[in-house]
Scaffold this active site. Structure first.
Site, PDB file in Angstrom:
ATOM      1  N   PRO A   1      59.340  88.797 -28.066  1.00  0.00           N
ATOM      2  CA  PRO A   1      60.037  88.588 -29.341  1.00  0.00           C
ATOM      3  C   PRO A   1      61.531  88.359 -29.121  1.00  0.00           C
ATOM      4  O   PRO A   1      62.232  87.938 -30.033  1.00  0.00           O
ATOM      5  CB  PRO A   1      59.780  89.894 -30.107  1.00  0.00           C
TER       6      PRO A   1
ATOM      7  N   GLU B   1      55.996  98.671 -24.581  1.00  0.00           N
ATOM      8  CA  GLU B   1      57.402  98.411 -24.927  1.00  0.00           C
ATOM      9  C   GLU B   1      57.937  97.139 -24.275  1.00  0.00           C
ATOM     10  O   GLU B   1      59.107  96.809 -24.428  1.00  0.00           O
ATOM     11  CB  GLU B   1      58.267  99.607 -24.499  1.00  0.00           C
TER      12      GLU B   1
ATOM     13  N   ARG C   1      47.472  70.019 -27.226  1.00  0.00           N
ATOM     14  CA  ARG C   1      47.489  68.847 -28.107  1.00  0.00           C
ATOM     15  C   ARG C   1      48.322  67.705 -27.536  1.00  0.00           C
ATOM     16  O   ARG C   1      48.205  66.571 -27.984  1.00  0.00           O
ATOM     17  CB  ARG C   1      48.009  69.234 -29.500  1.00  0.00           C
TER      18      ARG C   1
ATOM     19  N   ASP D   1      51.168  64.210 -37.360  1.00  0.00           N
ATOM     20  CA  ASP D   1      51.257  65.589 -37.841  1.00  0.00           C
ATOM     21  C   ASP D   1      52.701  65.949 -38.176  1.00  0.00           C
ATOM     22  O   ASP D   1      53.629  65.287 -37.713  1.00  0.00           O
ATOM     23  CB  ASP D   1      50.792  66.563 -36.746  1.00  0.00           C
TER      24      ASP D   1
END
Ligand code: SAH
Length: 229
Positions: free
Chosen positions: A90, A117, A155, A170
């Site tokens: 993150p 963690e 893709r 797209d």
């Protein structure tokens, strides 16, 4: 030939995805090789331990650097080249189509899935080329972010989508760089009083393209103004 090596405590999650995703059936086996690696196989500790308490007194376990370093060394020997090594985190750079297209240029990729963690910082310093985040929220492990990233990367391989145009057309595709695609419709032409826009039934391809461009701009402006800056 591209190779994807994934280091994880839960290889079954990733294997299940590859065994079942329809996109996998379209991939030429000579073109892409995927291997999952159980992190525990690389530990030098007793009882296959791969994590330990974090220094500094805060609660929570941290994945130790050594097994992670060993896993990347193993993959490097096996592939005869250090893979471009991606840690899902993150705290990484938020992925988007243009970051993915840069990553797609590397032929050997390794994905490392964190847990608990996170991972000891010294592994990142020693082996990781880029940290990637899938968004500003925290999950319990890097497996889903890895699957998500790989699905988006696959893709880019010609032939994985039934129709190459659908990739270009797209949202964020070459024909809609930095834009959302806009609405799509299928049968029937009238549903509960809601009509498919006449233009789409007109057969006038030039006009249809102009309409799509306009509606895509409008939708991007109203929903994702940040993309236009
Ligand atoms: N303590 C860490 C979060 C650990 S979450 C922090 O505060 O930054 C456990 C693992 O899940 C991470 O090591 C990472 O591999 C994965 N993960 C969680 N959220 C993620 C996200 N948004 N993007 C990518 N990976 C994520």
């Amino acid at each position: 030939m591209k190779t994807l090596d994934i280091v994880t405590l839960f290889p079954e999650i990733i294997d299940f995805y590859f065994e079942n995703t329809p996109i996998n059936k379209k991939i030429n086996k000579a073109e892409l090789e995927v291997n999952t690696h159980q992190l525990r196989d690389f530990t030098e500790e007793k009882h296959n331990k791969v994590d330990d308490n974090q220094y500094g007194g805060e609660a929570g376990m941290v994945l130790m650097a050594q097994p992670l370093i060993n896993s990347i060394n193993f993959i490097t020997n096996f592939r005869k080249q250090k893979p471009f090594t991606i840690l899902m985190s993150p705290q990484g750079e938020k992925i988007n189509q243009s970051i993915l297209s840069e990553i797609f240029n590397h032929n050997h990729l390794a994905f490392v899935c964190g847990r608990y963690e996170g991972v000891d910082e010294r592994f990142i310093e020693e082996k990781v080329d880029v940290e990637l985040s899938v968004g500003d929220f925290v999950l319990s492990g890097g497996e889903l972010p890895t699957i998500l990233t790989i699905e988006a990367l696959l893709r880019f391989i010609p032939g994985t989508l039934g129709n190459r145009d659908s990739f270009l057309n797209d949202s964020f595709g070459e024909n809609f760089i930095s834009q959302l695609k806009g609405p799509v419709y299928t049968r029937p032409p009238m549903l509960n009083g809601r009509k498919v826009p006449d233009i789409l039934l007109s057969g006038d391809h030039k006009k249809i393209q102009e309409w799509r461009k306009k509606i895509s701009e409008k939708r991007t402006q109203s929903r994702r103004n940040d993309l236009l800056k």
